[in-house]
Design a protein around this motif. Structure first.
Motif, PDB file in Angstrom:
ATOM      1  N   ALA A  69      -7.450  -4.121 -13.804  1.00  0.00           N
ATOM      2  CA  ALA A  69      -6.605  -3.757 -13.448  1.00  0.00           C
ATOM      3  C   ALA A  69      -6.466  -2.934 -12.206  1.00  0.00           C
ATOM      4  O   ALA A  69      -5.534  -2.772 -10.914  1.00  0.00           O
ATOM      5  N   ASN A  70      -7.910  -2.485 -11.395  1.00  0.00           N
ATOM      6  CA  ASN A  70      -7.533  -2.411  -9.569  1.00  0.00           C
ATOM      7  C   ASN A  70      -7.684  -3.806  -8.708  1.00  0.00           C
ATOM      8  O   ASN A  70      -6.912  -3.613  -7.986  1.00  0.00           O
ATOM      9  N   GLN A  71      -8.103  -4.309  -9.117  1.00  0.00           N
ATOM     10  CA  GLN A  71      -7.926  -6.106  -8.797  1.00  0.00           C
ATOM     11  C   GLN A  71      -5.804  -6.664  -8.544  1.00  0.00           C
ATOM     12  O   GLN A  71      -5.491  -6.699  -7.899  1.00  0.00           O
ATOM     13  N   VAL A  72      -5.375  -5.847  -9.638  1.00  0.00           N
ATOM     14  CA  VAL A  72      -4.211  -6.060  -9.747  1.00  0.00           C
ATOM     15  C   VAL A  72      -3.170  -4.636  -8.311  1.00  0.00           C
ATOM     16  O   VAL A  72      -2.200  -4.988  -8.312  1.00  0.00           O
ATOM     17  N   ILE A  73      -3.555  -3.975  -8.907  1.00  0.00           N
ATOM     18  CA  ILE A  73      -3.179  -2.631  -8.083  1.00  0.00           C
ATOM     19  C   ILE A  73      -3.319  -2.724  -6.303  1.00  0.00           C
ATOM     20  O   ILE A  73      -2.561  -2.622  -6.310  1.00  0.00           O
ATOM     21  N   THR A  74      -4.996  -3.571  -6.269  1.00  0.00           N
ATOM     22  CA  THR A  74      -5.407  -3.305  -4.677  1.00  0.00           C
ATOM     23  C   THR A  74      -3.959  -4.520  -4.612  1.00  0.00           C
ATOM     24  O   THR A  74      -3.743  -4.926  -2.949  1.00  0.00           O
ATOM     25  N   GLY A  75      -4.482  -5.717  -5.318  1.00  0.00           N
ATOM     26  CA  GLY A  75      -3.765  -7.494  -5.191  1.00  0.00           C
ATOM     27  C   GLY A  75      -2.037  -6.594  -5.149  1.00  0.00           C
ATOM     28  O   GLY A  75      -1.293  -6.845  -3.362  1.00  0.00           O
ATOM     29  N   ALA A  76      -1.542  -5.472  -5.577  1.00  0.00           N
ATOM     30  CA  ALA A  76      -0.187  -5.203  -4.321  1.00  0.00           C
ATOM     31  C   ALA A  76       0.041  -4.172  -3.725  1.00  0.00           C
ATOM     32  O   ALA A  76       1.213  -4.564  -3.271  1.00  0.00           O
ATOM     33  N   TRP A  77      -1.323  -3.903  -3.601  1.00  0.00           N
ATOM     34  CA  TRP A  77      -1.095  -2.676  -2.180  1.00  0.00           C
ATOM     35  C   TRP A  77      -0.604  -3.994  -0.991  1.00  0.00           C
ATOM     36  O   TRP A  77      -0.292  -3.928   0.128  1.00  0.00           O
ATOM     37  N   GLY A  78      -1.803  -5.205  -1.023  1.00  0.00           N
ATOM     38  CA  GLY A  78      -2.027  -6.822  -0.317  1.00  0.00           C
ATOM     39  C   GLY A  78      -0.587  -7.142  -0.262  1.00  0.00           C
ATOM     40  O   GLY A  78       0.031  -7.644   0.800  1.00  0.00           O
ATOM     41  N   ILE A  79       0.642  -6.693  -1.346  1.00  0.00           N
ATOM     42  CA  ILE A  79       1.561  -7.594  -0.801  1.00  0.00           C
ATOM     43  C   ILE A  79       2.658  -6.654  -0.340  1.00  0.00           C
ATOM     44  O   ILE A  79       3.139  -7.021   0.565  1.00  0.00           O
ATOM     45  N   VAL A  80       3.069  -5.374  -0.807  1.00  0.00           N
ATOM     46  CA  VAL A  80       3.890  -4.767   0.178  1.00  0.00           C
ATOM     47  C   VAL A  80       2.908  -4.324   1.984  1.00  0.00           C
ATOM     48  O   VAL A  80       4.044  -4.224   2.384  1.00  0.00           O
ATOM     49  N   PHE A  81       1.704  -4.464   1.989  1.00  0.00           N
ATOM     50  CA  PHE A  81       1.126  -4.472   3.408  1.00  0.00           C
ATOM     51  C   PHE A  81       1.393  -5.637   3.994  1.00  0.00           C
ATOM     52  O   PHE A  81       2.027  -5.854   5.265  1.00  0.00           O
ATOM     53  N   PHE A  82       1.802  -7.246   3.470  1.00  0.00           N
ATOM     54  CA  PHE A  82       1.928  -8.791   4.075  1.00  0.00           C
ATOM     55  C   PHE A  82       3.304  -8.145   4.271  1.00  0.00           C
ATOM     56  O   PHE A  82       4.046  -8.933   4.736  1.00  0.00           O
ATOM     57  N   ILE A  83       4.356  -7.742   3.069  1.00  0.00           N
ATOM     58  CA  ILE A  83       5.622  -7.333   3.510  1.00  0.00           C
ATOM     59  C   ILE A  83       5.948  -7.234   4.694  1.00  0.00           C
ATOM     60  O   ILE A  83       6.797  -7.524   5.520  1.00  0.00           O
ATOM     61  N   ASP A  84       5.320  -5.615   4.637  1.00  0.00           N
ATOM     62  CA  ASP A  84       6.020  -5.423   6.185  1.00  0.00           C
ATOM     63  C   ASP A  84       5.164  -5.662   7.925  1.00  0.00           C
ATOM     64  O   ASP A  84       6.232  -4.920   8.039  1.00  0.00           O
ATOM     65  N   LEU A  85       4.300  -5.927   6.779  1.00  0.00           N
ATOM     66  CA  LEU A  85       3.512  -7.290   8.489  1.00  0.00           C
ATOM     67  C   LEU A  85       4.245  -7.984   8.954  1.00  0.00           C
ATOM     68  O   LEU A  85       5.044  -8.135  10.103  1.00  0.00           O
ATOM     69  N   ALA A  86       5.672  -8.660   7.686  1.00  0.00           N
ATOM     70  CA  ALA A  86       6.214  -9.303   8.391  1.00  0.00           C
ATOM     71  C   ALA A  86       7.814  -9.341   8.977  1.00  0.00           C
ATOM     72  O   ALA A  86       7.999  -9.723  10.058  1.00  0.00           O
ATOM     73  N   MET A  87       8.363  -8.238   8.355  1.00  0.00           N
ATOM     74  CA  MET A  87       8.999  -7.231   8.748  1.00  0.00           C
ATOM     75  C   MET A  87       8.782  -6.866  10.206  1.00  0.00           C
ATOM     76  O   MET A  87       9.830  -7.390  10.924  1.00  0.00           O
ATOM     77  N   ASN A  88       7.491  -5.888  10.626  1.00  0.00           N
ATOM     78  CA  ASN A  88       7.390  -5.691  12.293  1.00  0.00           C
ATOM     79  C   ASN A  88       7.039  -6.791  12.963  1.00  0.00           C
ATOM     80  O   ASN A  88       7.768  -6.824  13.880  1.00  0.00           O
ATOM     81  N   TYR A  89       7.223  -7.841  12.700  1.00  0.00           N
ATOM     82  CA  TYR A  89       6.717  -9.042  13.346  1.00  0.00           C
ATOM     83  C   TYR A  89       8.138 -10.117  13.736  1.00  0.00           C
ATOM     84  O   TYR A  89       8.159 -10.597  14.505  1.00  0.00           O
ATOM     85  N   TYR A  90       8.767  -9.597  12.773  1.00  0.00           N
ATOM     86  CA  TYR A  90      10.314 -10.421  12.101  1.00  0.00           C
ATOM     87  C   TYR A  90      11.084  -9.183  13.677  1.00  0.00           C
ATOM     88  O   TYR A  90      12.062 -10.028  14.648  1.00  0.00           O
ATOM     89  N   LYS A  91      10.639  -7.711  12.931  1.00  0.00           N
ATOM     90  CA  LYS A  91      11.569  -7.037  14.243  1.00  0.00           C
ATOM     91  C   LYS A  91      11.219  -7.248  15.601  1.00  0.00           C
ATOM     92  O   LYS A  91      11.662  -6.934  16.768  1.00  0.00           O
ATOM     93  N   LEU A  92       9.681  -6.979  16.076  1.00  0.00           N
ATOM     94  CA  LEU A  92       8.994  -7.704  17.265  1.00  0.00           C
ATOM     95  C   LEU A  92       9.761  -8.009  18.479  1.00  0.00           C
ATOM     96  O   LEU A  92      10.078  -8.416  19.140  1.00  0.00           O
ATOM     97  N   ASN A  93      10.565  -9.952  17.619  1.00  0.00           N
ATOM     98  CA  ASN A  93       9.962 -10.920  18.288  1.00  0.00           C
ATOM     99  C   ASN A  93      11.715 -10.984  17.979  1.00  0.00           C
ATOM    100  O   ASN A  93      12.410 -12.311  18.637  1.00  0.00           O
ATOM    101  N   HIS A  94      12.595  -9.980  17.858  1.00  0.00           N
ATOM    102  CA  HIS A  94      13.900 -10.208  17.110  1.00  0.00           C
ATOM    103  C   HIS A  94      15.137  -8.923  17.534  1.00  0.00           C
ATOM    104  O   HIS A  94      14.436  -7.648  17.296  1.00  0.00           O
TER     105      HIS A  94
END
Length: 211
Positions: A129-154
């Motif tokens: 259960a904790n692997q699933v929950i932590t993985g979900a947060w990993g996806i959230v942070f990765f999407i936010d990282l991608a958005m911030n990288y895009y915003k920084l370069n565009h």
């Protein structure tokens, strides 16, 4: 039992509090950015000192990140760090999340252990259960990282859309944590009852009243 789930999410929310406040305060000016870092550091020390004493990974990473950022920006005047704070923030959160997963110790385990008996700490369903929950947060942070990288370069006129989506993702992560924690707890209880040959009160057949 719902109280236990709420307390678990509250503990995680306290760990995220410095990041959330930092996101609200930090603006386009260097002064606001430095102020946001100081406030984030103060919140980490005031609200999460017990977690620091217990060695909580996310809390320590938070403290070290804002110490590094403040030294780099406020003292060393490193403008590259200042201009990349969004990317660096989510890169750090994503790294600690996926790193803890690869190490076999998802960081949510430390919070979940506060709410369950020690005998369950090695339970497979509890760890999963904790692997699933932590993985979900990993996806959230990765999407936010991608958005911030895009915003920084565009150059994007409606940058507020990125901000809204970012906060929605955080809220979604909190909601998922609460719901999945509750479901996994109920599933674990059902498995324990089945192993002991007992049924839950709701599953017990109703007795007919005597005539």
């Amino acid at each position: 039992m719902a109280k236990s789930n709420s307390m678990n999410v509250l503990s995680i929310l306290l760990s995220f509090a410095p990041w959330i406040v930092f996101g609200f305060i930090a603006g386009q000016s260097l002064i606001r950015l430095e102020l946001a870092m100081l406030v984030a550091l103060a919140i980490t020390l005031l609200l999460s000192y017990k977690q620091l004493k217990k060695g909580y990974v996310l809390t320590w990473v938070t403290l070290l990140f804002f110490v590094f950022s403040f030294v780099a920006v406020a003292l060393m005047k490193n403008f590259w760090v200042a201009s990349h704070m969004g990317v660096l923030s989510y890169a750090t959160l994503a790294a600690v999340t996926w790193g803890s997963m690869l190490a076999g110790q998802p960081w949510t385990l430390q919070y979940a252990k506060e709410e369950v008996d020690r005998s369950l700490w090695q339970n497979r369903s509890f760890i999963h259960a904790n692997q699933v929950i932590t993985g979900a947060w990993g996806i959230v942070f990765f999407i936010d990282l991608a958005m911030n990288y895009y915003k920084l370069n565009h150059h994007f006129a409606q940058e507020w859309i990125f901000e809204v989506v970012g906060w929605v993702l955080i809220l979604a992560g909190m909601g998922f944590t609460m719901i999945y924690t509750d479901r996994s707890r109920k599933r674990r209880l059902q498995q324990e009852q089945a192993a002991h040959g007992t049924a839950s009160p709701s599953a017990a057949p109703a007795q007919s009243s005597p005539k």
